[in-house]
Enzyme design. Structure first.
Site, PDB file in Angstrom:
ATOM      1  NE  ARG A  38     -29.431 -18.755  -9.811  1.00 24.21           N
ATOM      2  CZ  ARG A  38     -28.890 -18.496  -8.631  1.00 24.21           C
ATOM      3  NH1 ARG A  38     -27.745 -19.064  -8.302  1.00 24.21           N
ATOM      4  NH2 ARG A  38     -29.485 -17.664  -7.792  1.00 24.21           N
ATOM      5  CG  ASP A  39     -36.164 -17.882 -12.212  1.00 17.59           C
ATOM      6  OD1 ASP A  39     -37.016 -17.396 -12.987  1.00 17.59           O
ATOM      7  OD2 ASP A  39     -36.432 -18.688 -11.308  1.00 17.59           O
ATOM      8  CB  ALA A  41     -40.012 -17.406 -14.669  1.00 17.67           C
ATOM      9  NE  ARG A  42     -36.984 -14.593  -9.332  1.00 15.35           N
ATOM     10  CZ  ARG A  42     -36.401 -14.886  -8.177  1.00 15.35           C
ATOM     11  NH1 ARG A  42     -35.078 -14.910  -8.100  1.00 15.35           N
ATOM     12  NH2 ARG A  42     -37.117 -15.150  -7.107  1.00 15.35           N
ATOM     13  CG  ASP A  63     -26.111 -21.535 -12.497  1.00 14.64           C
ATOM     14  OD1 ASP A  63     -25.354 -20.678 -11.985  1.00 14.64           O
ATOM     15  OD2 ASP A  63     -26.488 -22.551 -11.879  1.00 14.64           O
ATOM     16  CG  ASN A  90     -24.425  -7.151 -13.344  1.00  9.09           C
ATOM     17  OD1 ASN A  90     -24.054  -6.251 -12.602  1.00  9.09           O
ATOM     18  ND2 ASN A  90     -25.614  -7.745 -13.211  1.00  9.09           N
ATOM     19  CE1 TYR A 194     -20.168  -8.279  -4.095  1.00 10.26           C
ATOM     20  CE2 TYR A 194     -19.078  -6.246  -3.418  1.00 10.26           C
ATOM     21  CZ  TYR A 194     -19.879  -6.938  -4.304  1.00 10.26           C
ATOM     22  OH  TYR A 194     -20.394  -6.297  -5.411  1.00 10.26           O
ATOM     23  N   GLY A 195     -15.232  -8.226  -0.804  1.00 16.52           N
ATOM     24  CA  GLY A 195     -14.113  -7.384  -1.216  1.00 16.52           C
ATOM     25  C   GLY A 195     -12.989  -8.182  -1.844  1.00 16.52           C
ATOM     26  CB  SER A 197     -15.176 -12.133  -4.514  1.00 16.35           C
ATOM     27  OG  SER A 197     -16.125 -11.075  -4.444  1.00 16.35           O
TER      28      SER A 197
END
Length: 277
Positions: A38-39, A41-42, A63, A90, A194-195, A197
């Protein structure tokens, strides 16, 4: 169009297990590897890190929460490569257990990215997936704990071979609504956004695999979910027992299944072994 027509794509690949998967695909995949983040620069920093190791990835901003961003990536892949050979979904979010954010907001944000955005990725990119393509959806063994903590009625619905994508979407929406109304436990849901999802992602993989077998069987496109295990990342914490390189092994194995492979298909895979649940 790129001189290399084969391409593998890894989302959320600027760090952690996504970066480890991209690194190993750069080493093993016969074609270009595009890492996304998404970023910008990263993402570009991750590319430079791999280049310093003698590898040659490409970068594209993405994104997954933004449908227009997904479609821009799709158009890039279609123009540059005429489609896609490997997709590793991922990118995901996870809240720490002690995060003070209200439970229903955690549920909404987690499902938005981990399930609904991953579904959008599949729906936008599967139509340009080339024959013998591979889709790897990163799940988690937490999905099995979530399933075990669902009511019998919900378990039957998630297990149903006739469950459609629309049915699954409705179930995921219902979980979010039930958390907002503070009735999710009464309605048979576990206390793990989370589980839930990742349970959704795992079941989605089965549904998409079934659809491909019905409509594009000759193309031998395989879709699977997998669990990398407890990996030392920002998401799982420093006390986890596996390195990111170890966590990347099963996703890379599924991404590189040979062209004549017909299985695993629509499965949840852990340590290169299909999980029965």
């Amino acid at each position: 169009m790129s001189s290399c027509s084969r391409v593998a794509l890894v989302t959320g690949a600027n760090r952690g297990i996504g970066l480890a998967i991209a690194r190993e695909l750069c080493r093993q995949f016969s074609g270009d590897v595009v890492l996304t983040a998404r970023d910008v620069a990263r993402g570009q920093a991750a590319v430079q890190q791999l280049q310093a190791e003698g590898l040659s990835p490409r970068f594209h901003q993405l994104d997954i929460d933004d449908l227009q961003s997904i479609r821009a990536l799709r158009d890039f892949l279609r123009k540059e490569y005429g489609g896609l050979n490997v997709l590793v979904n991922n990118a995901a979010v996870a809240f720490k257990s002690d995060d003070p954010m209200p439970f229903d907001i955690k549920a909404e944000m987690t499902l938005k990215t981990n399930f609904f955005a991953t579904r959008n990725m599949c729906n936008e990119l599967l139509p340009i997936m080339k024959p013998h393509g591979r889709v790897v959806n990163i799940s988690s063994l937490q999905c099995l704990r979530a399933f075990e903590n669902c009511s019998e009625d919900l378990q039957e619905r998630f297990h149903s071979e006739t469950l459609t994508e629309g049915d699954l979407v409705d179930l995921m929406k219902k979980f979010v609504e039930d958390t907002k109304n503070e009735v999710h436990e009464r309605e048979g849901w576990p206390n793990s956004p989370y589980g839930v999802s990742k349970l959704g992602v795992t079941v989605l993989s089965r549904i998409l695999a079934r659809r491909l077998d019905e409509k594009r069987k000759a193309d031998r496109i395989l879709v699977n979910a997998c669990c990398p295990g407890p990996v030392k990342t920002d998401m799982d914490g420093k006390d986890s027992i596996r390195t990111v390189e170890e966590g990347a092994e099963t996703p890379v194995y599924l991404a590189l299944l040979p062209p004549d492979a017909t299985e695993p298909q629509g499965q949840l895979v852990h340590d290169k072994v299909v999980q029965n649940w």
